[in-house]
Every structure is written in structure tokens, then in C-alpha cells.
Design a protein around this motif. Structure first.
Motif, mmCIF file in Angstrom:
data_model
loop_
_atom_site.group_PDB
_atom_site.id
_atom_site.type_symbol
_atom_site.label_atom_id
_atom_site.label_comp_id
_atom_site.label_asym_id
_atom_site.label_seq_id
_atom_site.Cartn_x
_atom_site.Cartn_y
_atom_site.Cartn_z
ATOM 1 N N THR A 26 24.807 12.679 17.528
ATOM 2 C CA THR A 26 23.845 12.636 16.427
ATOM 3 C C THR A 26 23.293 11.220 16.324
ATOM 4 O OG1 THR A 26 25.098 14.307 15.214
ATOM 5 C CG2 THR A 26 23.518 13.000 13.951
ATOM 6 N N ILE A 28 21.790 7.996 14.640
ATOM 7 C CA ILE A 28 21.922 7.382 13.316
ATOM 8 C C ILE A 28 20.827 6.344 13.093
ATOM 9 C CG2 ILE A 28 23.393 5.963 11.836
ATOM 10 C CD1 ILE A 28 25.808 7.261 13.239
ATOM 11 N N ALA A 29 20.632 5.455 14.068
ATOM 12 C CA ALA A 29 19.626 4.385 13.941
ATOM 13 C C ALA A 29 19.185 3.948 15.316
ATOM 14 C CB ALA A 29 20.206 3.200 13.170
ATOM 15 N N ARG A 35 20.810 1.030 19.666
ATOM 16 C CA ARG A 35 20.825 2.441 19.295
ATOM 17 C C ARG A 35 22.212 2.735 18.754
ATOM 18 N NH1 ARG A 35 18.997 6.293 23.951
ATOM 19 N NH2 ARG A 35 20.621 5.138 25.012
ATOM 20 N N VAL A 36 22.280 3.467 17.641
ATOM 21 C CA VAL A 36 23.553 3.829 17.026
ATOM 22 C C VAL A 36 23.622 5.348 16.939
ATOM 23 C CG1 VAL A 36 25.054 3.580 15.003
ATOM 24 C CG2 VAL A 36 23.493 1.714 15.641
ATOM 25 N N ARG A 37 24.746 5.903 17.390
ATOM 26 C CA ARG A 37 24.929 7.349 17.363
ATOM 27 C C ARG A 37 26.359 7.668 16.959
ATOM 28 N NH1 ARG A 37 21.842 9.606 22.678
ATOM 29 N NH2 ARG A 37 20.525 7.812 23.034
ATOM 30 N N SER A 38 26.529 8.822 16.365
ATOM 31 C CA SER A 38 27.882 9.345 16.201
ATOM 32 C C SER A 38 28.074 10.368 17.311
ATOM 33 C CB SER A 38 28.084 9.971 14.824
ATOM 34 O OG SER A 38 27.331 11.145 14.692
ATOM 35 N N THR A 102 35.765 11.859 16.587
ATOM 36 C CA THR A 102 34.433 11.401 16.217
ATOM 37 C C THR A 102 34.408 9.892 16.335
ATOM 38 O OG1 THR A 102 34.164 13.235 14.661
ATOM 39 C CG2 THR A 102 32.652 11.375 14.420
ATOM 40 N N ILE A 104 31.636 6.271 16.416
ATOM 41 C CA ILE A 104 30.326 5.670 16.244
ATOM 42 C C ILE A 104 30.101 4.797 17.471
ATOM 43 C CG2 ILE A 104 28.843 4.182 14.830
ATOM 44 C CD1 ILE A 104 29.709 6.848 13.480
#
Length: 121
Positions: A26, A28-29, A35-38, A102, A104
């Protein structure tokens, strides 16, 4: 290389999480150099052993316990723990547990395109 990206944590062939049907990313930013994702990885799931030429990554486990391989060394990373993946370092994410993992993922570098991957397996 224009830095544009497709939806998902890495969907192109030879990228981080695309062929791993257990992984659910997913966004996030996103910025021009980050780039940030979970990412959720189901029990028994694993990504390919891979490296990147233009980005490093920093993973923080927020749920569960992950097994992270850097080069040829593996270690368990639990909730609240982090691992840094330097530019060019072969790495893999696995979920050896019974519960989903999960994390980040923060990617940084001059190019964040989905084709910046070298597969090692």
C-alpha cells in the motif's frame, strides 16, 4: 529514466514484491527522491533475493516477525525493529511465522523506477 512509477510496491517483472502473491503493498507517500509503502506478507510468504542500483531501503516491522536476508546472512526482525538495506545489497523478506508480517518500507535514491532491480535467484 523519468522516475515515474506504477501502482504497487514493485509490480514489474524482476522487482521487489511483484511475483510474490503473498505480499500486499500500500502506497503511503512519495516524493522525487523517496517512496514510503506499507507491506503485508502472509505466513510462509517470501520475496525474491534482489538488489537495486539506484536506491536503498529502510524497513521497520510494525506487526509480526520477519526474516530478513542481507547478502547471505539472515536474521529475525521483530515488531519495532528496523533494518537498513544499502544500495546494491542483495536482500530478501520472508515470513516464517503463523501470523502476517507488516512493515513500513522507505525507499530513497535518485531513481525509484520499478525496473531498478537485479534478481539473484
Amino acid at each position: 529514466m523519468d522516475g515515474s512509477q506504477r501502482k504497487g510496491f514493485a509490480e514489474a517483472a524482476g522487482t521487489a514484491f511483484a511475483p510474490d502473491r503473498d505480499a500486499t503493498p500500500t502506497a503511503i507517500a512519495r516524493g522525487s527522491r523517496f517512496r514510503v509503502r506499507s507491506l503485508r506478507l502472509d505466513p510462509g510468504g517470501a520475496t525474491a533475493l534482489q538488489s537495486h542500483l539506484h536506491r536503498s531501503e529502510h524497513w521497520v516491522v510494525v506487526e509480526g516477525t520477519a526474516e530478513v536476508t542481507l547478502d547471505r546472512r539472515s536474521r529475525l526482525v521483530g515488531e519495532g525493529e528496523a533494518v537498513h538495506i544499502p544500495l546494491g545489497q542483495p536482500h530478501r523478506l520472508e515470513n516464517p511465522g503463523r501470523l502476517p508480517v507488516t512493515l513500513i518500507a522507505v525507499e530513497t535514491g535518485c531513481y525509484l523506477g520499478e525496473d531498478d532491480v537485479i534478481r539473484h535467484d
